[in-house]
Write a protein that holds these residues in place. Structure first.
Motif, PDB file in Angstrom:
ATOM      1  N   THR A  44       5.650 137.439 -51.215  1.00 20.36           N
ATOM      2  CA  THR A  44       6.126 136.611 -52.321  1.00 20.36           C
ATOM      3  C   THR A  44       6.675 137.474 -53.445  1.00 20.36           C
ATOM      4  OG1 THR A  44       4.582 134.848 -51.774  1.00 20.36           O
ATOM      5  CG2 THR A  44       5.428 134.876 -54.020  1.00 20.36           C
ATOM      6  N   GLN A  84       6.710 129.456 -52.219  1.00 26.45           N
ATOM      7  CA  GLN A  84       5.541 129.172 -51.389  1.00 26.45           C
ATOM      8  C   GLN A  84       4.820 127.899 -51.846  1.00 26.45           C
ATOM      9  OE1 GLN A  84       3.114 132.615 -51.142  1.00 26.45           O
ATOM     10  NE2 GLN A  84       1.633 131.707 -49.769  1.00 26.45           N
ATOM     11  N   ASP A 160       9.902 130.881 -48.758  1.00 22.31           N
ATOM     12  CA  ASP A 160       8.625 131.590 -48.761  1.00 22.31           C
ATOM     13  C   ASP A 160       7.580 130.723 -48.064  1.00 22.31           C
ATOM     14  OD1 ASP A 160       6.648 133.401 -49.200  1.00 22.31           O
ATOM     15  OD2 ASP A 160       6.668 133.279 -51.393  1.00 22.31           O
ATOM     16  N   GLU A 161       7.245 131.109 -46.857  1.00 19.89           N
ATOM     17  CA  GLU A 161       6.292 130.367 -46.022  1.00 19.89           C
ATOM     18  C   GLU A 161       6.622 128.874 -45.974  1.00 19.89           C
ATOM     19  OE1 GLU A 161       2.246 131.422 -46.135  1.00 19.89           O
ATOM     20  OE2 GLU A 161       2.628 133.458 -46.825  1.00 19.89           O
TER      21      GLU A 161
HETATM   22 MG   LIG Z   1       3.078 134.668 -50.691  1.00 18.82          MG
END
Ligand SMILES: [Mg+2]
Ligand SMILES: Nc1ncnc2c1ncn2[C@@H]1O[C@H](COP(=O)(O)OP(=O)(O)OP(=O)(O)O)[C@@H](O)[C@H]1O
Lengths: 321, 255
Positions: A44, A84, A160-161
């Motif tokens: 991140t 995220q 992000d994810e």
């Molecule tokens: Mg992260």
């Protein structure tokens, strides 16, 4: 042209917290790039630096040919970002939020409204578009967040994810959006804790460990770099494993090996041919084999060798072998 | 141009939010109206003999305006902290909108809400029987100055919100106003104050804002008071807007 370039990129939050500790990236246009690593490895933080939310401690980066420090506002215009944690305003409806998002990217009103409508359709939220987000499920919010990242038709998208916490069907749908957009030339920078996701989607991946990139390449190249097959041996004890290690290391055809407690994993080109001689050799050396399994090498094996541990994911414990 | 347009887009979003979650706004409206009614009811009849104020209902009207505007102006800061916590603020930072529009939209929404509330307060005061020396034009001026005051005052909460990201801190910023409001000729004119209080009150910008507004209601077009009041509001604005701009730069810079 390269979509994303980083040189010796560093972010230290303090003397002890070296979140990103000197990484280099060269991501060509049109690629789906996977950034793999376990919790706290610096994924991140890297995304935040590349998207101008965070100033690097040192080093440099260019996104879409633009220096992140020199012209952050130009980068913001051309990239899409889904962080995220979905960052949404729960009081607005999906349509309001998405239309506003487009307007704030300077998309003219009528175009913004049409585009919001289409995109809501694409992410399967057309039926809920006029409900406030308060009533959305986690997966619905994620999909809306993805739509927000795409509304201004960016050429480079950071996710992000994007699939953490999603059910398999939604995850599959998310993968398909990424693949479709990528066919149209959009570059993706995708962080993930799922090896399967990286394997399926990514042209290239980098494995992050404690702020550094410890392995880089296409999934195929990375897998074949450690041997195409893997034999997992379950021995009686860690002691046995230690004793057997020198013998196994010298064994014909073994490219590399990994000891994990009482378990030894051998990587080799032709696993099937090696099984019989291997069992014989171990028997001769009086090493008791409790379990033997032959399989193809996976990205988890790559991960294990690069970092010395399995990829532990937040919601499913030990990464599978 | 773009700044103005985006500010208005974001203001609309903040106003939609207020309409959908009206509890806060109802509270903001109740407090000044309640205090106005109670103060006028308690002191109104003796005010002439006690400190020579004949129209106490008019005398208290600007107090209600300031109280109401200040209450509304706590909204932007608080909402900003919630945006920061939800991550929506970051999403806004990642758009290509001018960053000042992100805070400007919220503050302008406070200004608009304040204009609406001040209109209500003036209407109620008139219904109570307050006079209004400068007539309809003065009423519009009073209501607008209530809006501008909110726009300026909300900068305090927004600056604290951007600096700390904490809802508690942003609300504490609003409480800052209360001592200022009472260290001014709030309940009685300055000339009946004890000397020490008068000295403090004369150093307090709220005094001049209050006296300027009061001139509109009970005095007439007294340009000296009106100028001083306007200067006090704008001076406060310069301070709070500078604080806000600095805090915004700090948060957006990404350490
Ligand atoms: Mg992260
Ligand atoms: N603002 C911050 N201040 C201090 N430390 C931070 C900050 N942000 C991140 N860190 C630390 O930096 C390291 C890397 O964090 P980062 O969020 O980049 O990891 P990640 O790979 O994204 O992890 P996850 O998979 O859990 O999302 C962690 O040790 C984290 O605690």
């Amino acid at each position: 042209m390269a979509a994303i370039v980083a040189r010796a990129l560093v972010k230290h939050f303090s003397q002890e917290i070296k979140a990103v500790d000197g990484i280099d990236l060269d991501i060509p246009e049109g690629q789906v790039f996977g950034f793999l690593g376990q919790n706290g490895s610096g994924k991140t933080t890297t995304v935040r630096m590349l998207t101008t939310l965070l100033k690097p401690t040192s080093g440099s980066a260019e996104v879409g040919g633009v220096d992140v420090l020199a012209h952050p506002e130009r980068i913001r215009r051309s990239v899409g970002v889904a962080m995220q944690e979905v960052g949404l305003d729960e009081v607005q409806t999906g349509r309001e939020l998405l239309t506003l998002q487009a307007r704030l990217f300077d998309v003219p009103g009528p175009v913004a409204r049409t585009r919001a409508g289409n995109l809501l359709d694409v992410v399967g939220l057309a039926g809920d578009a006029d409900r406030p987000l308060k009533g959305y499920s986690g997966g619905m919010k994620r999909r809306l967040d993805l739509a927000c990242a795409l509304i201004h038709e960016p050429r480079i998208v950071f996710l992000d994810e994007p699939t953490t916490g999603l059910d398999p069907i939604t995850r599959e749908a998310m993968w398909r959006y990424v693949e479709d957009l990528n066919k149209g030339g959009v570059t993706f920078f995708l962080t993930t804790q799922y090896l399967e996701e990286a394997d399926r989607l990514c042209d290239d991946i980098a494995i992050m460990d404690r702020g550094q990139i410890v392995a880089k390449g296409s999934p195929e190249a990375l897998k074949s770099s450690i041997g195409t097959d893997a034999i997992t041996l379950g021995l009686g004890s860690a002691e046995d494993a230690g004793l057997a290690e020198p013998l196994l290391r010298r064994f014909e055809g073994v490219d590399s090996l990994q000891v994990q407690g009482a378990q030894v994993i051998l990587y080799l080109k032709n696993g099937a041919a090696a099984v019989a001689p291997l069992v014989l050799a171990l028997a001769e050396a009086n090493v008791k084999v409790e379990d033997l399994r032959l399989r193809q090498a996976t990205l988890d094996d790559v991960f294990l060798r690069a970092t010395g541990h399995h990829l532990e994911t937040g919601d499913q414990g030990q990464g599978r072998l | 141009m773009r700044f103005l347009r985006d500010t208005i887009l974001l203001m609309n979003r903040a106003l939609r939010e207020a309409i959908r979650q009206p509890a806060n706004e109802i509270g903001n409206a109740f407090i000044p109206l309640f205090f106005y009614a109670v103060t006028v009811g308690a002191v109104g009849d003796v005010a002439r003999e006690a400190f020579g104020v004949s129209d106490y209902k008019g005398f208290q009207l600007p107090v209600a305006i300031l109280q109401g505007a200040a209450g509304v102006a706590g909204g932007a800061g608080l909402a900003m902290t919630l945006d920061i916590q939800s991550g929506y603020f970051e999403k806004l930072l990642l758009t290509s909108t001018p960053r000042l529009a992100i805070v400007g939209g919220r503050m302008l929404a406070d200004g608009v809400k304040s204009v609406i509330l001040c209109t209500l307060i003036v209407a109620m005061a008139l219904a109570f029987g307050s006079g209004f020396e400068t007539g309809p034009v003065g009423m519009v001026a009073l209501v607008l100055s209530g809006g501008v005051f909110a726009l300026c005052y909300s900068g305090i909460g927004v600056a604290i919100a951007l600096k700390t990201g904490s809802p508690q801190a942003a609300q504490a910023g609003f409480l800052l106003f209360f001592p200022l409001l009472f260290l001014a000729p709030t309940f009685a004119p300055l000339d009946v104050f004890a000397t020490w209080l008068e000295v403090i009150a004369r150093a307090n910008p709220v005094t001049y804002i209050l006296e300027g507004m009061r001139a509109l209601v009970t005095g007439g077009w007294q340009w000296g008071s009106l100028l001083k009041g306007s200067a006090a509001i704008l001076g406060m604005g310069v301070v709070t807007w500078t604080m806000t701009a600095m805090a915004l730069r700090g948060r957006a810079a990404g350490g």
